[in-house]
Enzyme design. Structure first.
Site, short mmCIF file in Angstrom:
data_model
loop_
_atom_site.label_atom_id
_atom_site.label_comp_id
_atom_site.label_asym_id
_atom_site.label_seq_id
_atom_site.Cartn_x
_atom_site.Cartn_y
_atom_site.Cartn_z
N HIS A 51 -1.65 111.83 -20.08
CA HIS A 51 -1.83 111.82 -18.62
C HIS A 51 -2.74 110.66 -18.19
O HIS A 51 -3.78 110.84 -17.56
CB HIS A 51 -2.41 113.15 -18.13
CG HIS A 51 -2.06 113.43 -16.68
ND1 HIS A 51 -1.92 114.69 -16.19
CD2 HIS A 51 -1.83 112.60 -15.63
CE1 HIS A 51 -1.63 114.65 -14.89
NE2 HIS A 51 -1.58 113.38 -14.54
N ASP A 93 4.05 111.24 -20.10
CA ASP A 93 2.63 111.08 -19.82
C ASP A 93 2.06 112.41 -19.33
O ASP A 93 0.85 112.58 -19.26
CB ASP A 93 2.42 109.98 -18.77
CG ASP A 93 0.95 109.68 -18.52
OD1 ASP A 93 0.23 109.43 -19.51
OD2 ASP A 93 0.52 109.70 -17.35
N GLY A 148 -1.54 107.88 -16.43
CA GLY A 148 -0.86 107.06 -15.43
C GLY A 148 -1.77 106.29 -14.47
O GLY A 148 -1.65 105.09 -14.32
N GLU A 177 0.45 121.20 -20.57
CA GLU A 177 -0.77 120.39 -20.54
C GLU A 177 -1.98 121.27 -20.23
O GLU A 177 -1.90 122.13 -19.35
CB GLU A 177 -0.59 119.32 -19.45
CG GLU A 177 -1.63 118.24 -19.43
CD GLU A 177 -1.29 117.14 -18.41
OE1 GLU A 177 -2.22 116.66 -17.76
OE2 GLU A 177 -0.10 116.79 -18.27
N THR A 180 6.19 110.25 -15.61
CA THR A 180 4.77 110.13 -15.30
C THR A 180 4.42 110.96 -14.07
O THR A 180 3.37 110.77 -13.47
CB THR A 180 4.39 108.65 -15.03
OG1 THR A 180 5.21 108.15 -13.96
CG2 THR A 180 4.57 107.80 -16.26
N ALA A 181 5.33 111.87 -13.69
CA ALA A 181 5.15 112.65 -12.46
C ALA A 181 4.26 113.86 -12.71
O ALA A 181 3.04 113.80 -12.53
CB ALA A 181 6.51 113.07 -11.91
N ARG A 182 4.86 114.95 -13.12
CA ARG A 182 4.15 116.20 -13.42
C ARG A 182 4.89 116.91 -14.53
O ARG A 182 6.12 116.78 -14.67
CB ARG A 182 4.10 117.12 -12.18
CG ARG A 182 3.07 116.72 -11.11
CD ARG A 182 1.66 117.00 -11.58
NE ARG A 182 0.68 116.82 -10.54
CZ ARG A 182 0.07 115.68 -10.27
NH1 ARG A 182 0.38 114.60 -10.96
NH2 ARG A 182 -0.84 115.59 -9.32
N ILE A 200 4.52 105.56 -5.62
CA ILE A 200 4.71 105.18 -7.02
C ILE A 200 6.15 104.72 -7.26
O ILE A 200 6.39 103.70 -7.91
CB ILE A 200 4.34 106.34 -7.95
CG1 ILE A 200 2.85 106.66 -7.84
CG2 ILE A 200 4.70 106.00 -9.40
CD1 ILE A 200 2.43 107.94 -8.53
#
Length: 319
Positions: A292, A269, A294, A274, A243-245, A157
């Site tokens: 989330h 994201d 992505g 979450e 946009t990772a974790r 990514i």
């Protein structure tokens, strides 16, 4: 061989499995009922995405299970080493969604730099009465071209993010634990291709000092990559996209540095809590938010399904 695609699989992936004589069960089984379903239906392959967790209890209780597949990059919802120790195959699709995630990064960058996230909220409410005021308030926007793009992470990514940044005319630098050099190739519509040699750094201070836009593209971590110490070293007016974790960026510190003006805007994201993000995040006008999404494109899902199918078929032929 029998496959349970518990979080779904693309039609292309399903067809590839069927063409290889593999039965596909496209059921959606609740977490607490997965063990019974697998055992009652003699399931050999369990395919998941983010929703389903494959922990030791499932691995121990399902003797028919031979393959666990994750449609995506991260494997944190699977006890990978334990499954391998038990003689199972664990597969994923690390590159299938890379382009989709990278495009999401820049969707957020553009949204932040041009205030689109806030404009889209306010125009339906005030556009008919406050048009000129809104126009003026969103006027302090920026181009991405010529700006410094900092990418944290140099995986699939991260590389796609870098490529888009180069194509936009951005100056790119990469932060990794250990410096390394990669050659990235940009392919163009007319058949031309251009190679770029990119060397990462592990000097966090130098990386953060003059970076205008920061994209976080790392696996799940046990501690924050971006915390108060890192925020303090950034230039004023920085933009950040994660946009990772959830858990790679301190969300409380992020809000504090947005309030102080150090961070001009940020996009999330993924979230620490979450799927129940904190309300202060959801209500902050300087944040561009998505649930989330992505890798959630039709293109990526097609690639993920096909890649999983190809790996399953290969393993089936080897067994």
């Amino acid at each position: 061989m029998k496959v349970l695609a518990n979080d779904g699989i693309s039609k292309a992936g399903e067809q590839a499995l069927k063409n290889a004589g593999i039965e596909i069960l496209d059921n959606r089984v609740a977490q607490e009922h997965i063990i019974n379903f697998i055992n009652e239906n003699d399931v050999n392959v369990l395919l998941v995405r983010s929703a389903t967790k494959v922990r030791k209890d499932i691995i121990d209780a399902c003797p028919s299970l031979k393959i666990i597949g994750r449609g995506g990059v991260g494997m944190d919802n699977i006890d990978v080493e334990y499954a391998i120790d038990k003689g199972m195959y664990v597969i994923n699709t690390p590159n299938a969604s890379s382009k989709s995630v990278a495009e999401m990064v820049f969707a957020h960058f553009f949204s932040l730099a041009r205030f689109l996230h806030e404009s889209n909220r306010l125009m339906p409410l005030e556009g008919d009465t406050q048009f000129n005021i809104l126009k003026k308030s969103f006027g302090n926007a920026y181009e991405l071209s010529g700006k410094n793009l900092g990418v944290i992470g140099f995986g699939g990514i991260g590389k796609e993010v870098i490529k888009i940044g180069i194509a936009l005319g951005m100056k790119v630098k990469v932060l990794t634990r250990k410096p390394k050099t990669e050659t990235l190739t940009l392919h163009f519509f007319d058949g031309q291709s251009v190679n770029f040699e990119i060397t990462s750094t592990n000097d966090t201070d130098a990386f953060l000092k003059d970076t205008d836009f920061i994209s976080i593209n790392t696996p799940k971590t046990t501690e924050y990559i971006i915390d108060t110490e890192q925020f303090e070293k950034m230039k004023d007016g920085v933009y950040i996209v994660n946009t990772a974790r959830g858990g790679v960026i301190n969300e409380v510190a992020l809000l504090n540095f947005i309030e102080s003006g150090k961070v001009a805007g940020a996009a999330l994201d993924v979230f620490e809590s979450e799927p129940n993000p904190e309300l202060p995040l959801l209500m902050n006008p300087s944040l561009s938010l998505s649930p989330h999404l992505g890798g959630n494109t039709i293109d990526a899902q097609e690639k993920i399904g096909v890649e999983l199918a190809e790996q399953i078929i290969k393993i089936k032929n080897e067994l």
